[in-house]
Design an enzyme around this catalytic site. Structure first.
Site, PDB file in Angstrom:
ATOM      1  N   LYS A 181      28.996  23.695  38.039  1.00 17.48           N
ATOM      2  CA  LYS A 181      28.775  24.457  39.343  1.00 17.48           C
ATOM      3  C   LYS A 181      29.164  25.861  38.943  1.00 17.48           C
ATOM      4  CE  LYS A 181      30.452  26.154  42.790  1.00 17.48           C
ATOM      5  NZ  LYS A 181      30.167  27.261  43.100  1.00 17.48           N
ATOM      6  N   THR A 235      43.269  32.322  42.036  1.00 14.78           N
ATOM      7  CA  THR A 235      44.887  31.312  41.575  1.00 14.78           C
ATOM      8  C   THR A 235      44.742  30.373  43.049  1.00 14.78           C
ATOM      9  OG1 THR A 235      45.917  32.783  40.182  1.00 14.78           O
ATOM     10  CG2 THR A 235      47.211  31.639  41.568  1.00 14.78           C
ATOM     11  N   GLY A 238      42.431  27.663  42.601  1.00 16.85           N
ATOM     12  CA  GLY A 238      43.081  27.000  41.266  1.00 16.85           C
ATOM     13  C   GLY A 238      44.205  26.072  42.026  1.00 16.85           C
ATOM     14  N   GLU A 255      41.994  28.452  34.621  1.00 16.31           N
ATOM     15  CA  GLU A 255      42.040  29.528  34.217  1.00 16.31           C
ATOM     16  C   GLU A 255      42.007  30.543  35.285  1.00 16.31           C
ATOM     17  OE1 GLU A 255      41.555  33.065  33.190  1.00 16.31           O
ATOM     18  OE2 GLU A 255      39.649  32.736  32.257  1.00 16.31           O
ATOM     19  N   CYS A 289      39.430  38.852  34.484  1.00 19.73           N
ATOM     20  CA  CYS A 289      40.749  38.106  34.893  1.00 19.73           C
ATOM     21  C   CYS A 289      41.796  38.813  33.875  1.00 19.73           C
ATOM     22  CB  CYS A 289      40.302  36.694  34.578  1.00 19.73           C
ATOM     23  SG  CYS A 289      39.884  36.227  33.325  1.00 19.73           S
ATOM     24  N   GLU A 386      45.788  41.246  42.446  1.00 15.98           N
ATOM     25  CA  GLU A 386      44.758  41.443  41.560  1.00 15.98           C
ATOM     26  C   GLU A 386      43.712  42.145  42.271  1.00 15.98           C
ATOM     27  OE1 GLU A 386      42.666  37.843  40.211  1.00 15.98           O
ATOM     28  OE2 GLU A 386      42.378  38.793  38.400  1.00 15.98           O
TER      29      GLU A 386
END
Ligand code: ADP
Length: 781
Positions: A181, A235, A238, A255, A289, A386
């Site tokens: 995807k 994150t 994730g 990741e 990243c 980030e």
């Protein structure tokens, strides 16, 4: 001298889009399949329409997973060499169409053609060549392993083709089939890749592409026919994926984000380091990243360094991605542009000083200037969040220790750059940095032979290298495991009155920080034999005991720094001391479990301690050889503090088989021994006390496995969690450990044969006891 524009032609890309009438379905089972709903993909540089793509539904995901399932058996049976030929063909296909891919990627993503042409596409090619090699070597090098099955892969928009290569190449090499995807902003190179892969002979169903947004990704994650999810992205997502897959038996690699330090010491080559910063944070508009987004400069050179950096920033050219002479292209989407602007404003509001060079940006499209924020507090939003844009925050430090402290002051741990002309200093710092990749006097180097991935909340698993290929394989011996037999639980009512012998021993305490400790709650639990006879009592540990044990393990940091030789000696010493008391342990096991092979269990435990004494200084990483001037040291580093739930089967051997690999690799353990038969572990205190095991390295808390597991899983100072209990225990370990994204190893309630060394000894477990840090070092001519 000034540069004029040097535009790359987009004619071939327009022609390819035209053959599809700029409208795409999903690529399933070797062909395009129309979707029911659609959305537009636009060019970030101009905001213009690029193509219409399909929004994948549950039905589309189902069709793709079915196609992948049908193809998986034949693909695996094709064998390593057969797959190697296909992967090689894919590498050649990418090379033949390199410019088409590069231009399409630049248009869809907005990144400079210089980068797609010189980095994204060549690296993608390299991944297919490298992994063609792993397919070829699979039978000899990875003989104990087999393919996992159908793999769902979800990738972000910052390196669409490269992330495809990082994920698809190892998955296919190992004999898996894939449903990919791509990100909603950048689906086109994946569709082009799938189409050309099938023209190059890839069998239908081996690689399927379903486009769509987050909901399509979620449908893939939740599909029961998927055996593994590999995800690159935020994150936040994730964590959702970790929760959604918990207890399902799906394997997972994540990741995730980063806030990586770029450390400049006062003896660094400052001009070299300035160029490093340009690559670290303005490469791909900072949408990387592992971007070096936190600049840490040693105080003595900070003013000079910032002066040179600002001068260099004034020379950066921001423009149309197809212009070959630009340094920075467009930001992916107006939403992201707005977010970057808001975060910069917030930084300024929190006291930062903003610098943006006076350079012209294109009048339209999604552009943000290179930005430097100085005078930043370590706790401010811009220093911790980030930003995922071309924004660098800068701080200063005085000593190397302070640099390490600042560098590690982040919940992330993806990468770091260290700049110093003193090799001793750089190599002293590298092991202290809590992250998966360290670049010495370099930045943003990648290669298919070198693992990439994070520590802490930057995720787990590696992509690339030997460490990466394991993520797409499963141990044959584990794949054959069956659910554990339900053990008959003796209940108190069955306890028979017994007048002829005093059957109750003293109550065993807990073992915390090298000392026997009374349980906080002052309760004990009775341990019964299978026939219901009382064989002893142990302390009933609670949350507080676990917390004390974790604190003791945290404090035993010296163990992770001890030499492997030292750890080996202690493991041998434990074996020797267990050996001296073998008969005593055997009769204890017999009394607790009633099994006839108690003696052989003790013998196997002694052998196992010897084996890990042997492994301690031999499971030692690698030196990778990327195709550039340098080497990458793949260091096996300990996870830190690992919580552990031991199996009821083989109460001594199971305990030893899990504790020994962990401590051999320098971890400290908080162990919950078998709930039913804990006395072999509590007897072991004396072995620990007489074997010079430093305080806090092994802590043992007896009691109810479910409650103790919950505390361990939720504890943010626990880095890893190994759970060999019930199916439900595995599910809660995976679900409750998302706070700090612990590395988990769980058995899903399947029975491991602890007597069989192929399934319970050596690299099969050692691999889970470490995380690989790759340290890139300039080397050679
Ligand atoms: P980024 O910050 O790179 O946009 P995201 O994590 O939002 O990171 O997106 C990365 C990929 O994950 C994209 O392909 C996106 O569509 C997908 N995604 C987003 N939300 C979910 C979800 N809940 N489940 C699965 N995939 C998701």
């Amino acid at each position: 001298m000034d540069y004029g524009p040097a535009p790359e032609s987009d004619a071939e890309v327009r022609a390819w889009l035209a053959t599809h009438k700029s409208s795409f379905g999903h690529f399933i089972g070797g062909k395009f399949v129309p979707g029911a709903k659609h959305f537009d993909s636009t060019e970030p540089a101009t905001g213009k329409f690029l193509a219409r793509v399909a929004e994948g539904s549950n039905k589309d995901i189902d069709a793709a997973v079915s196609a992948a399932r049908r193809a998986q058996g034949p693909w695996e049976k094709l064998g390593g060499h057969g797959r190697a030929r296909h992967l090689y063909a894919l590498a050649r296909m990418l090379q033949r169409h390199a410019r088409l891919f590069a231009v399409l990627e630049s248009l869809d993503n907005g990144k400079p053609i210089r980068e797609t042409r010189d980095l994204d596409v060549p690296l993608a090619v390299r991944h297919f060549y490298h992994h063609a090699g792993w397919a070829q070597l699979q039978d000899s090098e990875l003989a104990a392993y087999k393919a996992i099955g159908v793999v769902g892969q979800i990738i972000p928009w910052n390196f669409p083709l490269l992330m495809l290569a990082w994920k698809v190449a190892p998955a296919l090499a190992a004999g898996n089939t894939v449903v990919l995807k791509p990100a909603e902003f950048t689906p086109l190179t994946a569709l082009l890749f799938a189409e050309l892969a099938h023209k190059a002979g890839l069998p239908p169903g081996v690689l399927n592409v379903v486009t769509g947004e987050g909901a399509t990704g979620a449908a893939l994650v939740e599909h029961a026919g998927v055996d593994k999810i590999a995800f690159t992205g935020s994150t936040e997502v994730g964590r959702l994926i970790r929760k959604a897959t918990a207890g399902t038996g799906k394997s997972l690699t994540l990741e995730l984000g980063g806030k990586s330090p770029f450390i400049v010491f006062d003896d660094a080559d400052l001009d070299g380091a300035v160029e490093g910063v340009v690559d670290a944070i303005w490469f791909n508009q900072g949408q990387v990243c592992c971007a070096g987004s936190r600049l840490l400069v040693q105080e003595g050179v900070a003013t000079e360094f910032i002066k040179r950096l600002k001068r260099r920033m004034g020379k950066l050219r921001v423009g149309h991605p197809l212009d070959k002479s630009i340094d920075m292209g467009a930001i992916i989407d107006p939403i992201q542009l707005k977010r970057i602007g808001m975060l910069v404003d917030k930084g300024v509001a929190e006291g930062a000083e903003k610098f943006q060079p006076e350079i012209t940006l294109p009048a339209t499209g999604c552009f943000f200037p290179p930005t430097l924020l100085t005078n930043v507090e370590t706790s401010s939003t811009v220093a911790t969040e980030e930003i995922f844009g071309p924004v660098l925050v800068s701080m200063t430090f005085r000593t190397p220790d302070e640099a390490v402290m600042l560098a590690n002051n982040s919940r992330y741990g993806l990468s770091a750059s260290v700049w110093s002309e003193t090799i001793g200093l750089a190599l002293d710092i590298a092991p202290k940095l809590q992250c998966g990749v360290v670049w010495v006097n370099a930045t943003n180097l990648f290669d298919a032979a070198v693992g990439f991935g994070g520590y802490r909340e930057s995720g787990f698993g590696r992509e690339g290298g030997r460490e990466g290929i394991y993520e797409y394989l499963k141990l044959k011996a584990w794949a054959a495991r069956k659910p554990k037999a339900v053990q008959r639980i003796a209940i108190e009512a069955e306890v028979k009155p017994n007048f002829d012998e005093p059957s109750v021993d003293r109550t065993a305490k807990l073992f915390i920080g090298g000392k026997q400790a009374r349980p906080d709650g002052n309760y004990s639990r009775t341990i019964l034999s299978p026939s219901g006879k009382i064989v002893g009592e142990v302390g009933e540990g609670n949350r507080k005991d676990i917390r004390n044990a974790v604190a003791a393990a945290r404090a035993a940091e010296g163990w992770s720094k001890a030499t492997a030789h030292n750890r080996a000696q202690i493991l041998y010493y434990m074996a020797e001391n267990l050996s001296a008391r073998a008969d005593e342990f055997a009769s204890r096991i017999k009394a607790m479990t009633g099994v006839s092979k108690a003696k052989s269990e003790v013998k196997a435990s002694i052998l196992r301690l010897f084996s890990y004494g042997a492994w301690a200084d031999k499971y030692d990483g690698a030196v990778h050889s990327p195709p550039l001037r340098g080497v990458a040291l793949a260091m096996n580093e300990p996870l830190g503090v690992v919580g552990m739930i031991c199996p009821d089967e083989a109460p001594l051997l199971g305990f030893i088989s899990l504790v020994a690999p962990l401590i051999a690799m320098g971890n400290r353990a908080v162990v919950v021994p078998s709930e039913r038969h804990p006395l072999a572990a509590t007897d072991f205190y004396q072995v620990l006390e007489t074997s010079d095991v430093p305080a806090g390295v092994i802590n043992i808390v007896t009691g109810g496995r479910d409650t103790l597991l919950k505390t361990l899983a939720e504890h943010d100072d626990v880095d890893g969690l190994w759970v060999f209990g019930s199916k439900e225990n595995s599910a809660s370990a995976e679900k409750l450990s998302t706070g700090n994204l612990k590395r988990t190893l769980v058995d899903h309630g399947l029975a491991t044969d602890w007597f069989d060394s192929a399934s319970s000894e050596g690299p099969v477990l050692l691999r889970h006891a470490v995380q690989v840090k790759n340290i890139w070092i300039p080397y050679g001519e």
